[in-house]
Design an enzyme around this catalytic site. Structure first.
Site, PDB file in Angstrom:
ATOM      1  N   GLU A   1     -76.500  10.816  -6.207  1.00  0.00           N
ATOM      2  CA  GLU A   1     -76.150  11.630  -5.044  1.00  0.00           C
ATOM      3  C   GLU A   1     -75.786  13.067  -5.429  1.00  0.00           C
ATOM      4  O   GLU A   1     -75.387  13.857  -4.573  1.00  0.00           O
ATOM      5  CB  GLU A   1     -75.014  10.957  -4.251  1.00  0.00           C
ATOM      6  CG  GLU A   1     -75.456   9.612  -3.646  1.00  0.00           C
ATOM      7  CD  GLU A   1     -74.431   8.950  -2.741  1.00  0.00           C
ATOM      8  OE1 GLU A   1     -73.275   9.427  -2.691  1.00  0.00           O
ATOM      9  OE2 GLU A   1     -74.786   7.951  -2.096  1.00  0.00           O
TER      10      GLU A   1
ATOM     11  N   TYR B   1     -49.619   6.510  30.400  1.00  0.00           N
ATOM     12  CA  TYR B   1     -49.753   7.259  31.646  1.00  0.00           C
ATOM     13  C   TYR B   1     -49.773   6.285  32.817  1.00  0.00           C
ATOM     14  O   TYR B   1     -50.546   5.331  32.827  1.00  0.00           O
ATOM     15  CB  TYR B   1     -51.041   8.089  31.661  1.00  0.00           C
ATOM     16  CG  TYR B   1     -51.025   9.044  32.840  1.00  0.00           C
ATOM     17  CD1 TYR B   1     -50.557  10.342  32.695  1.00  0.00           C
ATOM     18  CD2 TYR B   1     -51.411   8.618  34.103  1.00  0.00           C
ATOM     19  CE1 TYR B   1     -50.474  11.197  33.779  1.00  0.00           C
ATOM     20  CE2 TYR B   1     -51.326   9.459  35.203  1.00  0.00           C
ATOM     21  CZ  TYR B   1     -50.864  10.748  35.031  1.00  0.00           C
ATOM     22  OH  TYR B   1     -50.767  11.592  36.110  1.00  0.00           O
TER      23      TYR B   1
ATOM     24  N   HIS C   1     -60.368  -1.928  45.808  1.00  0.00           N
ATOM     25  CA  HIS C   1     -59.775  -0.984  44.849  1.00  0.00           C
ATOM     26  C   HIS C   1     -60.179   0.445  45.152  1.00  0.00           C
ATOM     27  O   HIS C   1     -59.394   1.374  45.027  1.00  0.00           O
ATOM     28  CB  HIS C   1     -60.238  -1.307  43.424  1.00  0.00           C
ATOM     29  CG  HIS C   1     -59.359  -2.285  42.724  1.00  0.00           C
ATOM     30  ND1 HIS C   1     -58.045  -2.040  42.450  1.00  0.00           N
ATOM     31  CD2 HIS C   1     -59.607  -3.517  42.235  1.00  0.00           C
ATOM     32  CE1 HIS C   1     -57.511  -3.070  41.815  1.00  0.00           C
ATOM     33  NE2 HIS C   1     -58.438  -3.995  41.679  1.00  0.00           N
TER      34      HIS C   1
ATOM     35  N   SER D   1     -63.914  -0.169  39.245  1.00  0.00           N
ATOM     36  CA  SER D   1     -63.887  -1.592  38.916  1.00  0.00           C
ATOM     37  C   SER D   1     -65.141  -2.329  39.408  1.00  0.00           C
ATOM     38  O   SER D   1     -65.824  -1.857  40.310  1.00  0.00           O
ATOM     39  CB  SER D   1     -62.635  -2.189  39.571  1.00  0.00           C
ATOM     40  OG  SER D   1     -62.287  -3.385  38.937  1.00  0.00           O
TER      41      SER D   1
ATOM     42  N   HIS E   1     -65.750  -7.841  35.118  1.00  0.00           N
ATOM     43  CA  HIS E   1     -65.252  -9.183  35.455  1.00  0.00           C
ATOM     44  C   HIS E   1     -66.430 -10.070  35.825  1.00  0.00           C
ATOM     45  O   HIS E   1     -67.287  -9.656  36.607  1.00  0.00           O
ATOM     46  CB  HIS E   1     -64.328  -9.133  36.672  1.00  0.00           C
ATOM     47  CG  HIS E   1     -63.183  -8.193  36.551  1.00  0.00           C
ATOM     48  ND1 HIS E   1     -63.149  -6.970  37.197  1.00  0.00           N
ATOM     49  CD2 HIS E   1     -62.019  -8.299  35.876  1.00  0.00           C
ATOM     50  CE1 HIS E   1     -62.010  -6.356  36.914  1.00  0.00           C
ATOM     51  NE2 HIS E   1     -61.304  -7.126  36.108  1.00  0.00           N
TER      52      HIS E   1
ATOM     53  N   ASN F   1     -56.295   9.984  37.336  1.00  0.00           N
ATOM     54  CA  ASN F   1     -57.367  10.628  38.114  1.00  0.00           C
ATOM     55  C   ASN F   1     -58.271  11.456  37.191  1.00  0.00           C
ATOM     56  O   ASN F   1     -58.146  11.411  35.965  1.00  0.00           O
ATOM     57  CB  ASN F   1     -56.758  11.483  39.239  1.00  0.00           C
ATOM     58  CG  ASN F   1     -55.902  12.624  38.698  1.00  0.00           C
ATOM     59  OD1 ASN F   1     -56.013  13.014  37.536  1.00  0.00           O
ATOM     60  ND2 ASN F   1     -55.044  13.157  39.554  1.00  0.00           N
TER      61      ASN F   1
ATOM     62  N   GLN G   1     -62.290  -6.897  44.698  1.00  0.00           N
ATOM     63  CA  GLN G   1     -62.753  -5.806  43.849  1.00  0.00           C
ATOM     64  C   GLN G   1     -63.055  -4.569  44.692  1.00  0.00           C
ATOM     65  O   GLN G   1     -62.717  -3.443  44.323  1.00  0.00           O
ATOM     66  CB  GLN G   1     -64.009  -6.262  43.099  1.00  0.00           C
ATOM     67  CG  GLN G   1     -64.130  -5.748  41.699  1.00  0.00           C
ATOM     68  CD  GLN G   1     -62.920  -6.145  40.843  1.00  0.00           C
ATOM     69  OE1 GLN G   1     -62.432  -5.327  40.110  1.00  0.00           O
ATOM     70  NE2 GLN G   1     -62.419  -7.356  40.962  1.00  0.00           N
TER      71      GLN G   1
ATOM     72  N   GLN H   1     -50.822  18.001  32.610  1.00  0.00           N
ATOM     73  CA  GLN H   1     -49.643  18.543  31.919  1.00  0.00           C
ATOM     74  C   GLN H   1     -48.851  17.444  31.204  1.00  0.00           C
ATOM     75  O   GLN H   1     -48.315  17.667  30.105  1.00  0.00           O
ATOM     76  CB  GLN H   1     -48.753  19.338  32.892  1.00  0.00           C
ATOM     77  CG  GLN H   1     -48.170  18.578  34.083  1.00  0.00           C
ATOM     78  CD  GLN H   1     -49.118  18.527  35.286  1.00  0.00           C
ATOM     79  OE1 GLN H   1     -50.331  18.725  35.159  1.00  0.00           O
ATOM     80  NE2 GLN H   1     -48.563  18.230  36.449  1.00  0.00           N
TER      81      GLN H   1
END
Lengths: 430, 430
Positions: A415, A130, A262, A237, A328, A214, A259, A191
């Site tokens: 068992e 994706y 983002h 992040s 990170h 998303n 960072q 979809q």
């Protein structure tokens, strides 16, 4: 203003716990909508896929037009800046080289009683990737998600990318082409995840789906998990920088902002043993923010979620880092190895003053898909292993079964599983 | 009657698709109840845990009594059949030896431009092991879930097991003791999963939770996933046996029933090229069913979900097997290796006529926690890797940054991330 914590303050532990447990993401519940979309794609296939694409991407397509053609890919590559194509090729070569070293070994041995044992690794047959559309459509992410699959030996690598109003970043297509993606479809959202998981008339189903997206994409991946494999669901992040006072504050300020730019929910934390240096970094951040393209996002992230932790000694950073388990970690000191050796929980460690975390986002070679939200305590970045699976191999002959079979019969009876016991005891009677 | 499919029949593909997509598990939606229990345990800790234990296990405990004492464990071991203890010890030694060979290697190298790269594996700090109570409380599962964690180097291994009405299988405690479990708490259900994930006054939180459980436990694990790691959610067990006509039908019948006796939703499938042999296996099943303890369960599973697939040639079994992606695969022929080499999707393969699948449930060495419901297409059995995580390591000096930094700056600018570009370009200006 970012938070400022002093490790020797009486209330430090409370403030640190607060930092650890702070929720940065607003969770929107889109599960019902996503479930409907998935069910529709499962039932109606292409018709549903085309319908949602019309609705969400304002794009009128026929089934024949879903797939991006080789001519379109060629045209996209030709439209790109040649320097950018070269940079992508350098990145791809380095990522491939690093990931090739992750390929696991098969195992085969005969134990002292004659049982032959082992395991064999095989690649997943088909993987779906994706790729988000619009501004978060990053060519670097295409490489980072596609190349481990190629190195693993996945037969069929399928990319989906939404093209809102028909717009598609040419460098994303170029990255897909460089990475060896086999099929590209101009669909996105829940979809597209449904199409990859269930298949449609045009898109054959895959076995695993990876890549960022998303809230709808994340929810869709969670819902199809089990039918197909998925990678982790990435959160915003994060970076933690451990730095002494001998760093250039402008460098460290840029690292923290890289960072922060983002996402307003991103988090940048500095741990230092030098209060003056911390002040200098804050000033450098203010200056950098005047010129950055995404300064509004970066500022909001830094002010809402940023933190500076002052410690007496950088050794104190070790347990704090292990509790934060950052995605990170930069260790910007002259000799970073002794500190690094004590860090147990981190997605990736960037060692020394010259190793900007950003180098790992693009060209160093290791994957930039890394565990967020403290999940480095128990999980790892994306790798070749995500696209492979292990089959155990066991072989007994009459002789070796005699050595270990009786213990299996004993345990099966304990068992209460008499068919289990029978299956072995019949072979022992022979 | 189990289904019978003939691979050369005109409608075979439809029947096979039907088999592939048949849902064997009734899915009960317990998510809301589980969410309430988890929230309560998170908020009220021990008080909530004790309350649910009173309600669901009919057991009145104080916080001090939650933990099983060393004296109780010793007494349990002493109460067990010595043969069973010996069998568990044999199993533990073999499981440990096999899993030790899964331990991954660290990586460290310097590439041609001088960038130092690598990765380092570390163990998860604390792992929780869920063990069901009552009849599904299997000592073998304790070994299979606990030992990979111990081999990985997990510091703290915590077991939870419900003791309805105070009853606890002594052999489960013995297995925990042999496996080196560090703490045992007599709690179960979603409340135990909550205690492991969030911690209570008495139980410190863990980083990963593994082990089988009922629908409530499975839902709870899914809900806490992210806060902690989890293993896969196991579905009902499955076996696929590929057998020629030269097998003893009683053996193969027992193998099919050993899977069927687990659960009415379990599935046993036989693929053979010999119709007479298939008939003989069915007759042997009918005879075995007369004496098995769990014959009602086994019969229902076999009749509802069992299948016999007749092929002209066992080679035809290969693509069918890869589509079924069975948890367990027996290949009962004289020379199983050529067929096995063509199987891509299977949790474990049992090679040859003497390798009863049951041997892998107990004492062979490989893990018996394996991917179900066709997930062997993309996932693997439980292993040492589930209890470890990988940290990437990157180190540039000024020189090597010059070699790869400009490409990172180019890509960062293409992606509109100017703080990213700045973080590298500042270091290149030096």
């Amino acid at each position: 203003m970012p938070r400022e914590l002093k490790a020797d303050a009486a209330d430090f532990e409370n403030h640190f716990l607060d930092l650890l447990s702070s929720k940065r993401e607003a969770s929107v519940d889109v599960n019902d909508t996503v479930a409907e979309i998935l069910a529709d794609v499962r039932q109606r296939g292409d018709a549903a896929l085309l319908n949602y694409t019309r609705r969400f991407d304002r794009l009128e397509l026929t089934a024949d037009e879903l797939r991006v053609t080789p001519a379109e890919i060629e045209a996209a590559v030709a439209a790109c800046n040649p320097d950018s194509i070269e940079a992508l090729k350098l990145a791809a070569a380095r990522i491939t080289d690093y990931h090739a070293r992750q390929k696991p070994e098969d195992l085969r041995y005969t134990d002292p009683v004659g049982v032959q044992l082992g395991h064999r690794w095989t690649a997943v047959e088909a993987a779906g990737l994706y790729v988000p559309g619009g501004t978060a459509s990053y060519p670097s992410s295409v490489l980072m998600n596609a190349l481990p699959a190629k190195v693993a030996g996945v037969d069929r690598l399928v990319m989906v990318v939404p093209t809102p109003d028909g717009v598609l970043n040419p460098l994303v297509l170029a990255a897909a082409s460089i990475a060896g993606v086999d099929e590209i479809y101009r669909v996105g959202g829940a979809q597209a995840v449904g199409a990859l998981a269930y298949g449609t008339e045009t898109i054959d189903p895959v076995d695993i789906i990876v890549g960022p997206g998303n809230a709808y994409v994340a929810a869709a991946k969670k819902q199809v998990f089990g039918i197909v494999g998925i990678d982790m669901i990435a959160g915003p992040s994060e970076i933690l920088v451990i730095a002494d006072g001998k760093n250039n504050p402008r460098w460290i300020a840029a690292d923290l902002l890289a960072q922060a730019e983002h996402d307003t929910a991103a988090q940048s934390i500095l741990i230092t043993d030098d209060a003056d240096f911390a002040r200098a970094v804050e000033q450098a951040i203010a200056i950098h923010l005047q010129t950055l393209t995404r300064s509004e996002i970066a500022r909001e992230s830094w002010e809402d979620h940023g933190a500076i932790i002052l410690v007496d000694d950088l050794e104190q950073a070790v347990p704090l880092t292990n509790r934060l388990a950052p995605e990170h970690l930069e260790i910007a000191v002259d000799d970073p190895e002794p500190l690094a050796a004590k860090i147990r929980n981190a997605g990736a460690i960037f060692l020394g003053r010259h190793t900007a975390e950003v180098i790992g986002d693009y060209v160093a070679g290791p994957n930039h898909v890394l565990p967020t939200a403290r999940s480095a305590r128990f999980s790892s970045g994306l790798s070749v292993l995500n696209f492979m699976k292990r089959t155990s191999l066991i072989s007994c002959d009459a002789q070796s079964l005699k050595a270990i079979g009786p213990a299996a019969v004993t345990l099966a009876r304990e068992e209460g599983l008499t068919a289990h016991a029978l299956s072995v005891s019949l072979r022992l009677e022979e």
